[in-house]
Design a protein around this motif. Structure first.
Motif, PDB file in Angstrom:
ATOM      1  N   ILE A 100      16.688   2.162  40.423  1.00 11.42           N
ATOM      2  CA  ILE A 100      17.596   1.008  40.275  1.00 11.42           C
ATOM      3  C   ILE A 100      18.621   1.267  39.170  1.00 11.42           C
ATOM      4  O   ILE A 100      19.823   1.001  39.328  1.00 11.42           O
ATOM      5  CB  ILE A 100      16.789  -0.274  39.961  1.00 11.42           C
ATOM      6  CG1 ILE A 100      15.904  -0.653  41.164  1.00 11.42           C
ATOM      7  CG2 ILE A 100      17.730  -1.424  39.629  1.00 11.42           C
ATOM      8  CD1 ILE A 100      14.957  -1.810  40.891  1.00 11.42           C
ATOM      9  N   LYS A 133      16.149  -5.558  42.312  1.00 11.76           N
ATOM     10  CA  LYS A 133      14.694  -5.413  42.355  1.00 11.76           C
ATOM     11  C   LYS A 133      14.067  -6.509  43.216  1.00 11.76           C
ATOM     12  O   LYS A 133      13.131  -6.236  43.996  1.00 11.76           O
ATOM     13  CB  LYS A 133      14.129  -5.443  40.946  1.00 11.76           C
ATOM     14  CG  LYS A 133      12.630  -5.146  40.913  1.00 11.76           C
ATOM     15  CD  LYS A 133      12.116  -5.068  39.469  1.00 11.76           C
ATOM     16  CE  LYS A 133      10.634  -4.690  39.448  1.00 11.76           C
ATOM     17  NZ  LYS A 133      10.108  -4.610  38.069  1.00 11.76           N
ATOM     18  N   ASP A 156      12.046   1.803  38.853  1.00 12.54           N
ATOM     19  CA  ASP A 156      12.901   1.442  37.716  1.00 12.54           C
ATOM     20  C   ASP A 156      14.033   2.468  37.553  1.00 12.54           C
ATOM     21  O   ASP A 156      15.206   2.096  37.372  1.00 12.54           O
ATOM     22  CB  ASP A 156      12.052   1.392  36.434  1.00 12.54           C
ATOM     23  CG  ASP A 156      12.902   1.083  35.214  1.00 12.54           C
ATOM     24  OD1 ASP A 156      13.339  -0.068  35.065  1.00 12.54           O
ATOM     25  OD2 ASP A 156      13.145   2.033  34.414  1.00 12.54           O
ATOM     26  N   GLY A 170       9.011  -1.820  47.544  1.00 14.05           N
ATOM     27  CA  GLY A 170       9.256  -0.699  46.665  1.00 14.05           C
ATOM     28  C   GLY A 170       8.929   0.647  47.277  1.00 14.05           C
ATOM     29  O   GLY A 170       8.864   1.652  46.561  1.00 14.05           O
TER      30      GLY A 170
END
Length: 246
Positions: free
Chosen positions: A148, A168, A145, A177
């Protein structure tokens, strides 16, 4: 006729001083004669006017008068010069005072301008420090998170399109990820340039689309995301338009 026994001599002409002396002597004799007339006696007067006596001036008197006039003229000239000098001195003093006044006004204006400039520079530095401080304070968590969101902030500065969801979605498809993911089996790997990182970017693409402000390290999560989004924007318009291998 009997001869004149006296030799006739040439008479010397009378000078002006001689004439004056004779006139004075005559006048004195007349005065004595008048005083000898008894009181009550009648005197006979004539209507003929006595000739006016001429006044004689010596050269010394004339020189004295001339010297006196010369001194007066010289004194008047000196007074005129003194008055003119005084006027000129007053004019110079006035000009000097005006110049001093103008210099003081210029110095005051320059000081005010310098103060205003210093105030503006100080305000600008304060704003810059505040901006740097704000940027320094801004931090992102070291997870998917955070990577990004930090990448999106850098992309915004450089005008690179993309959304959180679109980035994402592609990351989860390409690497699940994992920032250390690498593809060792596709055609790129066979050519010796395997895809690497969160969005599986090959080294030549990373070098060509690297974005300033991020590390020049293909394994860095933020650098990998930002370079991949820059490439996708150039080729597809945005990472949001990518739905498969790219």
């Amino acid at each position: 006729m009997p001869k004149n026994i006296f030799t006739r001599r040439h008479s010397r002409p009378l000078t002006r001083n001689h004439k004056i002396a004779i006139g004075v002597g005559t006048f004195g004799a007349a005065a004595v004669a008048i005083s000898a007339i008894p009181a009550g006696a009648q005197t006979t007067t004539t209507t003929e006017a006595a000739p006016a006596a001429k006044v004689a001036y010596s050269e010394k008197q004339i020189k004295d008068v001339h010297a006196g006039v010369t001194d007066q003229l010289a004194g008047a000239s000196e007074k005129v010069k003194a008055i003119e000098a005084k006027k000129q001195a007053a004019a110079k003093a006035k000009a000097a005072a005006e110049a001093k006044k103008q210099a003081a006004a210029k110095a005051k204006a320059a000081k005010k301008a310098a103060q205003e400039r210093a105030a503006k520079e100080s305000a600008s530095r304060s704003a810059e420090r505040a901006s740097v401080k704000k940027a320094a304070v801004k931090s992102y968590p070291d997870n998917l998170d955070g990577w990004i969101r930090e990448s999106l902030a850098i992309m915004k500065k450089h005008g690179i399109p993309g959304s959180y969801d679109g980035i994402k979605r592609n990351i989860l498809r390409e690497s699940s990820g994992n920032p250390n993911a690498i593809n060792n089996w596709d055609i790129n790997a066979q050519n010796g340039i395997p895809s690497k990182g969160l969005l599986q970017v090959i080294p030549p693409t990373f070098e060509a689309y690297h974005v300033p402000g991020t590390p020049k390290n293909i394994w860095d999560p933020v650098a990998n995301i930002t370079a991949a989004c820059n490439y996708a924007a150039d080729r597809y318009g945005s990472m949001d338009n990518v739905n498969s291998a790219y």
